[in-house]
Motif scaffolding. Structure first.
Motif, PDB file in Angstrom:
ATOM      1  N   UNK A  40      -7.406  -5.748   4.302  1.00 12.40           N
ATOM      2  CA  UNK A  40      -7.223  -7.070   4.916  1.00 12.40           C
ATOM      3  C   UNK A  40      -6.953  -8.142   3.859  1.00 12.40           C
ATOM      4  N   UNK A  41      -7.657  -8.069   2.743  1.00  9.86           N
ATOM      5  CA  UNK A  41      -7.539  -9.097   1.700  1.00  9.86           C
ATOM      6  C   UNK A  41      -6.261  -8.963   0.878  1.00  9.86           C
TER       7      UNK A  41
ATOM      8  N   UNK B 199      -9.349   5.435  10.068  1.00  7.66           N
ATOM      9  CA  UNK B 199      -8.820   4.697  11.210  1.00  7.66           C
ATOM     10  C   UNK B 199      -8.995   3.190  11.065  1.00  7.66           C
ATOM     11  N   UNK B 200     -10.091   2.740  10.430  1.00 13.04           N
ATOM     12  CA  UNK B 200     -10.292   1.307  10.231  1.00 13.04           C
ATOM     13  C   UNK B 200      -9.269   0.746   9.242  1.00 13.04           C
ATOM     14  N   UNK B 201      -9.004   1.492   8.185  1.00 11.42           N
ATOM     15  CA  UNK B 201      -8.016   1.054   7.190  1.00 11.42           C
ATOM     16  C   UNK B 201      -6.608   1.067   7.775  1.00 11.42           C
ATOM     17  N   UNK B 202      -6.308   2.098   8.576  1.00  8.83           N
ATOM     18  CA  UNK B 202      -5.001   2.176   9.215  1.00  8.83           C
ATOM     19  C   UNK B 202      -4.803   1.021  10.191  1.00  8.83           C
TER      20      UNK B 202
ATOM     21  N   UNK C 281      -8.971   3.153   0.976  1.00 15.10           N
ATOM     22  CA  UNK C 281     -10.357   3.008   0.502  1.00 15.10           C
ATOM     23  C   UNK C 281     -11.311   2.166   1.343  1.00 15.10           C
ATOM     24  N   UNK C 282     -10.919   0.981   1.809  1.00 15.37           N
ATOM     25  CA  UNK C 282     -11.848   0.126   2.545  1.00 15.37           C
ATOM     26  C   UNK C 282     -11.075  -0.898   3.367  1.00 15.37           C
TER      27      UNK C 282
ATOM     28  N   UNK D 109      -0.436  -8.124   2.344  1.00 19.17           N
ATOM     29  CA  UNK D 109       0.963  -8.341   1.973  1.00 19.17           C
ATOM     30  C   UNK D 109       1.362  -7.530   0.753  1.00 19.17           C
ATOM     31  N   UNK D 110       0.494  -7.516  -0.250  1.00 21.88           N
ATOM     32  CA  UNK D 110       0.766  -6.755  -1.469  1.00 21.88           C
ATOM     33  C   UNK D 110       0.872  -5.270  -1.168  1.00 21.88           C
ATOM     34  N   UNK D 111      -0.065  -4.749  -0.371  1.00 22.74           N
ATOM     35  CA  UNK D 111      -0.060  -3.321  -0.050  1.00 22.74           C
ATOM     36  C   UNK D 111       1.167  -2.931   0.771  1.00 22.74           C
TER      37      UNK D 111
END
Length: 331
Positions: free
Chosen positions: A196-197, A217-220, A190-191, A200-202
């Motif tokens: 970034x925030x 590409x930015x999220x990846x 999504x963003x 670790x959880x993701x």
């Protein structure tokens, strides 16, 4: 959900919102309110009101939305079997949201809140890039204790928008209940700032409990620290299907050792709002019909390519028959 095939049904969970889409003459508004260009920023009711007032003379469109809601709406427009889970206010906007989804034969699991229905100020730059300032309102009031296994029982895939990720307990509860009912789990990151925030959880969540991952590409890059060709390989190691969308360069899809590159279609983009959401809708439609990864990607690209040619995240009812005809003619 009556007459829904569990083998093909997708349940989206997300922030049930109303989109207020504004076409900007320049990016001065973004600077004025400190909104990172191309991102989604959570704002309070007061800041949302100020942005609304500042942009009141811009060309604007108001429609129901939210990331997963956009995906489910378009999937239903393709003829896909689907449902939506979220929370709305007991107000006019909430009523509009419910009625619009029910008219599409979408299974609605819309819980009620004392707060107002949430809204998104979607700010479209002259080059079609979109920046979103989101007041969640009722949408953020969805609680883990309100979820039950029964909600998930008629579906085969749970699709989660990344904008929910800040509520770790809600996401984990939804996933655990869905997995207990045998559902596969899909998530769109999504963003980049959300990734970034919550990195670790993701990373832990996707490695252990997610089957399908969508990212641009930015999220990846935020998730793996790598550029698209390397990023997709990293993501594909921890899930069944990885998708990285790279704008005008198309998209990359990988399942195991199988990797396909899908080119974009020719389009005249005026607003990128909902491009990723519609890509997911097309992809799920392909999966539901047991198409190859390449065909799933081509359908996804077709739908997302069409939506950037209109203002907002939705195509008109008149456009879908033509899209379905193009899909039927694909190899």
């Amino acid at each position: 959900m009556d007459n829904k095939e569990k083998t093909t049904a997708v349940l989206g969970i997300g922030n049930a919102l109303v989109d207020v889409i504004n076409v900007l003459e320049n990016d001065a508004v973004l600077t004025e309110f400190g909104l990172p260009r191309g991102s989604m920023t959570l704002v309070d009711a007061e800041l949302s009101r100020k942005i609304y007032e500042t942009t009141r003379f811009n060309k604007r469109e108001i429609t129901t939305g939210g990331s997963a809601a956009n995906t489910i709406y378009s999937l239903a427009s393709l003829g896909g079997s689907c449902g939506y889970l979220g929370k709305i206010g007991d107000d006019k906007l909430g009523k509009i949201f419910r009625e619009e989804f029910e008219q599409k034969n979408i299974g609605t699991h819309l819980l009620k809140s004392d707060k107002d229905t949430g809204r998104v100020m979607s700010l479209v730059s002259p080059d079609s890039e979109r920046t979103m300032a989101t007041y969640l309102g009722a949408a953020a009031d969805l609680k883990p204790t309100e979820l039950t296994r029964e909600i998930f029982s008629s579906y085969s895939i749970l699709y989660i928008e990344g904008y929910l990720v800040q509520d770790h307990e809600l996401i984990e509860t939804a996933i655990d209940l869905a997995r207990a009912e045998g559902l596969k789990i899909a998530i769109d990151l999504s963003s980049f700032n959300i990734v970034e925030e919550n990195l670790g959880f993701l990373q832990k969540l996707i490695t252990g409990k997610v089957d399908i991952v969508f990212a641009n590409e930015e999220e990846a890059l935020a998730f793996t620290g790598r550029e698209p060709q390397q990023a997709i390989a990293e993501i594909a190691k921890v899930c069944d299907i990885a998708v990285v969308k790279i704008g005008k360069a198309g998209s990359i899809i990988q399942r195991g050792n199988e990797r396909v590159n899908v080119a974009t279609i020719e389009a005249n983009p005026i607003d990128t709002t909902g491009a990723g959401d519609n890509y997911s809708a097309g992809f799920f439609y392909g999966l539901a019909n047991n198409f190859s990864l390449e065909k799933c990607g081509r359908i996804a690209t077709l739908v997302s390519g069409k939506v950037v040619e209109v203002i907002g995240a939705k195509l008109s009812d008149e456009q879908w028959p033509g899209i379905l005809k193009q899909i039927s003619e694909m190899d």
